[in-house]
Design a protein around this motif. Structure first.
Motif, PDB file in Angstrom:
ATOM      1  N   HIS A 168       0.768  35.561 -37.790  1.00 42.06           N
ATOM      2  CA  HIS A 168       1.041  36.608 -36.810  1.00 42.06           C
ATOM      3  C   HIS A 168       2.527  36.629 -36.470  1.00 42.06           C
ATOM      4  CE1 HIS A 168      -3.322  36.406 -36.284  1.00 42.06           C
ATOM      5  NE2 HIS A 168      -3.248  37.538 -35.633  1.00 42.06           N
ATOM      6  N   GLN A 169       2.992  37.780 -35.985  1.00 41.53           N
ATOM      7  CA  GLN A 169       4.376  37.904 -35.562  1.00 41.53           C
ATOM      8  C   GLN A 169       4.439  38.598 -34.212  1.00 41.53           C
ATOM      9  OE1 GLN A 169       5.225  41.785 -38.395  1.00 41.53           O
ATOM     10  NE2 GLN A 169       6.906  40.408 -38.008  1.00 41.53           N
ATOM     11  N   MET A 170       5.636  38.560 -33.610  1.00 34.55           N
ATOM     12  CA  MET A 170       5.815  39.088 -32.255  1.00 34.55           C
ATOM     13  C   MET A 170       7.276  39.456 -32.055  1.00 34.55           C
ATOM     14  SD  MET A 170       6.074  35.566 -30.084  1.00 34.55           S
ATOM     15  CE  MET A 170       7.194  34.284 -30.693  1.00 34.55           C
ATOM     16  N   ASN A 171       7.561  40.138 -30.961  1.00 35.60           N
ATOM     17  CA  ASN A 171       8.918  40.255 -30.450  1.00 35.60           C
ATOM     18  C   ASN A 171       9.040  39.181 -29.369  1.00 35.60           C
ATOM     19  OD1 ASN A 171      11.075  41.019 -28.584  1.00 35.60           O
ATOM     20  ND2 ASN A 171      11.205  42.919 -29.732  1.00 35.60           N
ATOM     21  N   ARG A 262      15.897  48.272 -44.017  1.00 36.34           N
ATOM     22  CA  ARG A 262      14.861  48.220 -45.056  1.00 36.34           C
ATOM     23  C   ARG A 262      14.748  49.606 -45.675  1.00 36.34           C
ATOM     24  NH1 ARG A 262       9.800  46.763 -42.436  1.00 36.34           N
ATOM     25  NH2 ARG A 262       9.015  48.855 -42.753  1.00 36.34           N
ATOM     26  N   HIS A 263      14.860  49.669 -46.992  1.00 37.21           N
ATOM     27  CA  HIS A 263      14.940  50.963 -47.666  1.00 37.21           C
ATOM     28  C   HIS A 263      13.602  51.443 -48.222  1.00 37.21           C
ATOM     29  CE1 HIS A 263      19.284  50.979 -47.304  1.00 37.21           C
ATOM     30  NE2 HIS A 263      19.315  49.746 -47.757  1.00 37.21           N
ATOM     31  N   GLN A 264      12.590  50.598 -48.199  1.00 37.12           N
ATOM     32  CA  GLN A 264      11.280  50.994 -48.683  1.00 37.12           C
ATOM     33  C   GLN A 264      10.216  50.239 -47.896  1.00 37.12           C
ATOM     34  OE1 GLN A 264      12.203  48.214 -52.543  1.00 37.12           O
ATOM     35  NE2 GLN A 264      10.797  49.868 -52.855  1.00 37.12           N
ATOM     36  N   PRO A 265       9.029  50.807 -47.766  1.00 39.75           N
ATOM     37  CA  PRO A 265       7.986  50.121 -46.990  1.00 39.75           C
ATOM     38  C   PRO A 265       7.461  48.883 -47.704  1.00 39.75           C
ATOM     39  CG  PRO A 265       7.125  52.111 -48.021  1.00 39.75           C
ATOM     40  CD  PRO A 265       8.590  52.128 -48.263  1.00 39.75           C
ATOM     41  N   TRP A 266       7.188  47.878 -46.923  1.00 37.97           N
ATOM     42  CA  TRP A 266       6.533  46.669 -47.419  1.00 37.97           C
ATOM     43  C   TRP A 266       5.152  46.573 -46.781  1.00 37.97           C
ATOM     44  CZ3 TRP A 266       9.925  41.624 -47.691  1.00 37.97           C
ATOM     45  CH2 TRP A 266      11.098  41.875 -48.412  1.00 37.97           C
ATOM     46  N   LYS A 267       4.186  46.103 -47.523  1.00 42.30           N
ATOM     47  CA  LYS A 267       2.841  45.883 -46.985  1.00 42.30           C
ATOM     48  C   LYS A 267       2.646  44.454 -46.499  1.00 42.30           C
ATOM     49  CE  LYS A 267       0.675  49.342 -50.001  1.00 42.30           C
ATOM     50  NZ  LYS A 267      -0.346  49.561 -51.067  1.00 42.30           N
ATOM     51  N   ALA A 268       3.572  43.576 -46.829  1.00 43.38           N
ATOM     52  CA  ALA A 268       3.443  42.164 -46.461  1.00 43.38           C
ATOM     53  C   ALA A 268       4.827  41.568 -46.261  1.00 43.38           C
ATOM     54  CB  ALA A 268       2.689  41.396 -47.555  1.00 43.38           C
ATOM     55  N   ALA A 269       4.851  40.390 -45.645  1.00 39.82           N
ATOM     56  CA  ALA A 269       6.073  39.604 -45.531  1.00 39.82           C
ATOM     57  C   ALA A 269       6.153  38.632 -46.704  1.00 39.82           C
ATOM     58  CB  ALA A 269       6.079  38.849 -44.208  1.00 39.82           C
ATOM     59  N   LEU A 270       7.279  37.948 -46.804  1.00 41.46           N
ATOM     60  CA  LEU A 270       7.506  37.055 -47.933  1.00 41.46           C
ATOM     61  C   LEU A 270       7.871  35.663 -47.429  1.00 41.46           C
ATOM     62  CD1 LEU A 270       7.532  37.518 -51.036  1.00 41.46           C
ATOM     63  CD2 LEU A 270      10.021  37.725 -50.876  1.00 41.46           C
ATOM     64  N   THR A 271       7.199  34.657 -47.976  1.00 47.78           N
ATOM     65  CA  THR A 271       7.564  33.257 -47.760  1.00 47.78           C
ATOM     66  C   THR A 271       8.095  32.741 -49.090  1.00 47.78           C
ATOM     67  OG1 THR A 271       5.819  32.946 -46.112  1.00 47.78           O
ATOM     68  CG2 THR A 271       6.734  30.969 -47.106  1.00 47.78           C
ATOM     69  N   PRO A 284       9.091  42.045 -42.548  1.00 45.76           N
ATOM     70  CA  PRO A 284       9.257  43.361 -41.922  1.00 45.76           C
ATOM     71  C   PRO A 284       9.111  43.225 -40.406  1.00 45.76           C
ATOM     72  CG  PRO A 284       7.730  43.472 -43.775  1.00 45.76           C
ATOM     73  CD  PRO A 284       7.969  42.016 -43.496  1.00 45.76           C
ATOM     74  N   TRP A 285      10.093  43.741 -39.687  1.00 47.82           N
ATOM     75  CA  TRP A 285      10.096  43.553 -38.236  1.00 47.82           C
ATOM     76  C   TRP A 285      10.924  44.646 -37.585  1.00 47.82           C
ATOM     77  CZ3 TRP A 285      13.791  41.533 -34.485  1.00 47.82           C
ATOM     78  CH2 TRP A 285      13.193  41.168 -33.270  1.00 47.82           C
ATOM     79  N   GLU A 286      10.336  45.349 -36.627  1.00 49.15           N
ATOM     80  CA  GLU A 286      11.021  46.401 -35.881  1.00 49.15           C
ATOM     81  C   GLU A 286      11.702  47.402 -36.826  1.00 49.15           C
ATOM     82  OE1 GLU A 286      10.374  46.684 -32.934  1.00 49.15           O
ATOM     83  OE2 GLU A 286      10.168  44.764 -31.913  1.00 49.15           O
ATOM     84  N   ASP A 287      10.968  47.836 -37.860  1.00 47.09           N
ATOM     85  CA  ASP A 287      11.448  48.822 -38.834  1.00 47.09           C
ATOM     86  C   ASP A 287      12.592  48.298 -39.691  1.00 47.09           C
ATOM     87  OD1 ASP A 287       9.655  50.681 -37.635  1.00 47.09           O
ATOM     88  OD2 ASP A 287      11.178  51.159 -36.128  1.00 47.09           O
ATOM     89  N   HIS A 288      12.878  47.018 -39.609  1.00 48.62           N
ATOM     90  CA  HIS A 288      13.936  46.400 -40.391  1.00 48.62           C
ATOM     91  C   HIS A 288      13.355  45.210 -41.160  1.00 48.62           C
ATOM     92  CE1 HIS A 288      16.383  48.916 -37.840  1.00 48.62           C
ATOM     93  NE2 HIS A 288      17.469  48.564 -38.487  1.00 48.62           N
TER      94      HIS A 288
END
Length: 503
Positions: A168-171, A262-271, A284-288
């Motif tokens: 999970h993520q948050m601000n 971010r120039h294209q949508p991502w469906k997931a984050a990367l580790t 991906p976070w806050e449209d960036h």
């Protein structure tokens, strides 16, 4: 106690802080101190919370913005810790702050020359999901093609497959401010921009603190049965006020991050595995896109920690292990925070991430360390030391609890721009309706602060009047998302400062 923070409101709060004796004075408004104040107030104690700067003004707003179980802890065999983290993570996401804590799928690329193979990572993410009772789906290995569908910017050279899992993520700043609101709702008296100038002593015991309002210079004092030093990187400095001979109890590690367009949508984050033990995140976070983090010993002035050019180069280089097309020109913001680690020898990267709790000769408790995922546990530790019995506390949601999609739908029908409605819903929950009321009363407050972002002027007014914001940084960096989006222009900073002065 009303949460208003006008000049008159600060005077009233100082008067309340000087009235009688508090059961607990918490010095330090990072998430450790905030949580301790919230939990103690829930238990019925009379609690005061002060900070020399802003709430979550340092490390607590400089995290990787994750509420996670800690996949890498499985590498060291700490299965119990991961299971405990999972329980708290799911409680935050389901009961405490579902409007602020959001699920996020993570992809772990598996390269031919990488430090981990498919069998090892597959077993790891399966165990990780099993420890959360498969509440977030099944961790598994996916094909190269599927991985590229999730993260189209993945570097394809040598890519064999990938593992997937969910966290999970948050601000972090918004969660911290909402937790301060929860503490006030439970009866705590709080004040930011109020620094300690000395500890009050009686018969060798710490019985309070003398403070100075950093905004107007007013000096005042707080008497308390117990003082909790939760000043994070400054914890040993306050310990030295109690006992000049106190030995250092902590060391510091700097963690830097960068935010990119971010120039294209991502469906997931990367580790991204960097070596056998370290990973780098691209989220991906806050449209960036949020990248990081570093982990290096820091011995400078805590208040001067910054992300350097070398940090930015390192983060981009490590992210480049798993990503293609990264450009330094896309960096819109860089920041750094300090991890507080137990004192001792060795590399900070391998030091234990655990809470340090000490008691000085004058009875002051000092607490440092811990992590965002388990921040609610800190308060229970303090209650145990007070003999109150934190196990009796119920799970209490943060203010604004609601399904963000439902809030956004109601706001959009107001009418409000759908992008703004979605932004407010995921940062305020039902408190977003208070912002809509401000816009109804003054339609000019519905205008965007910057045309390229979703934050509106009503948020500035709300931050000033209801969320203890007194400086432009309070608003731009921690109550809104303007700074992290690279929209903190001199003109906007001047306009925000002027609005903070007006009542």
């Amino acid at each position: 106690m009303n949460v208003t923070t006008t000049a008159a409101g600060r005077s009233e709060i100082r008067a309340e802080l000087g009235r009688g004796k508090f059961d607990l004075l918490v010095i330090g408004g990072g998430i450790v101190g905030i949580s301790a104040a919230w939990t103690a107030a829930q238990a019925g104690l009379r609690v005061a919370l002060v900070d020399a700067g802003d709430f979550a003004g340092a490390t607590s707003s400089a995290s990787t913005k994750l509420v996670h179980g800690g996949l890498r802890y499985l590498q060291t065999g700490n299965v119990r810790l991961v299971a405990e983290n999972h329980r708290e993570r799911r409680s935050l996401a389901a009961e405490v702050a579902p409007h602020l804590v959001n699920p996020r799928r993570f992809v772990v690329p598996i390269y031919a020359d990488g430090p981990h193979g498919a069998a090892k990572l597959g077993a790891g993410v399966f165990l990780y999901s099993a420890l959360s009772a498969f509440g977030d789906g099944l961790g598994r290995v996916i094909t190269k093609a599927h991985a590229l569908e999730q993260v189209p910017a993945l570097r394809t050279e040598g890519l064999k497959s990938a593992a997937v899992y969910t966290d999970h993520q948050m601000n972090d700043s918004r969660v911290a401010i909402m937790t301060v609101r929860a503490a006030v709702a439970a009866g705590a008296v709080v004040l930011n921009h109020a620094g300690v100038v000395g500890l009050r002593m009686s018969a060798g015991r710490v019985v309070g603190a003398d403070l100075r309002d950093g905004l107007d210079g007013t000096e005042f004092g707080v008497a308390a049965r117990l003082v909790l030093n939760a000043t994070g990187p400054w914890v040993d400095r306050l310990r030295a006020m109690e006992d000049a001979s106190a030995a250092p109890s902590i060391r510091l590690s700097k963690g830097a991050h960068i935010v990119l367009k971010r120039h294209q949508p991502w469906k997931a984050a990367l580790t991204i595995p960097i070596d056998k033990y370290r990973v780098s995140f691209a989220i991906p976070w806050e449209d960036h896109l949020l990248l990081g983090t570093t982990d290096e010993a820091y011995e400078g002035e805590p208040g001067e920690v910054r992300a350097t050019d070398a940090d930015i180069d390192q983060i981009l280089g490590e992210a480049g292990v798993g990503l293609s097309g990264l450009r330094r020109a896309d960096v819109v913001y860089a920041f750094a925070g300090l991890r507080v680690l137990p004192g001792g020898p060795g590399d900070v990267a391998t030091a234990k991430r655990e809470t340090v709790l000490t008691e000085g000769p004058g009875g002051m408790l000092s607490i440092a360390g811990g992590k965002w995922t388990t921040y609610r546990h800190i308060g229970k530790v303090i209650l145990d030391r007070l003999g109150v019995g934190g196990e009796l506390l119920k799970t209490v949601p943060l203010p604004g609890l609601a399904a963000p999609a439902a809030v956004a739908q109601r706001l959009a029908a107001a009418p409000m721009d759908p992008a703004v409605a979605a932004h407010l819903a995921t940062h305020y929950g039902t408190l977003a309706f208070d912002l809509a009321d401000l816009v109804r009363a003054d339609p000019a407050l519905g205008a965007p602060v910057h045309p390229d972002g979703p934050d509106i002027w009503a948020q500035v007014v709300y931050a000033r009047d209801r969320e203890w914001a007194s400086t432009a940084d309070d608003v731009l960096r921690r109550r809104t998302t303007l700074t992290l989006r690279g929209l903190d222009t001199p003109e906007i900073r001047a306009q925000v400062t002027e609005m903070l002065r007006s009542r």
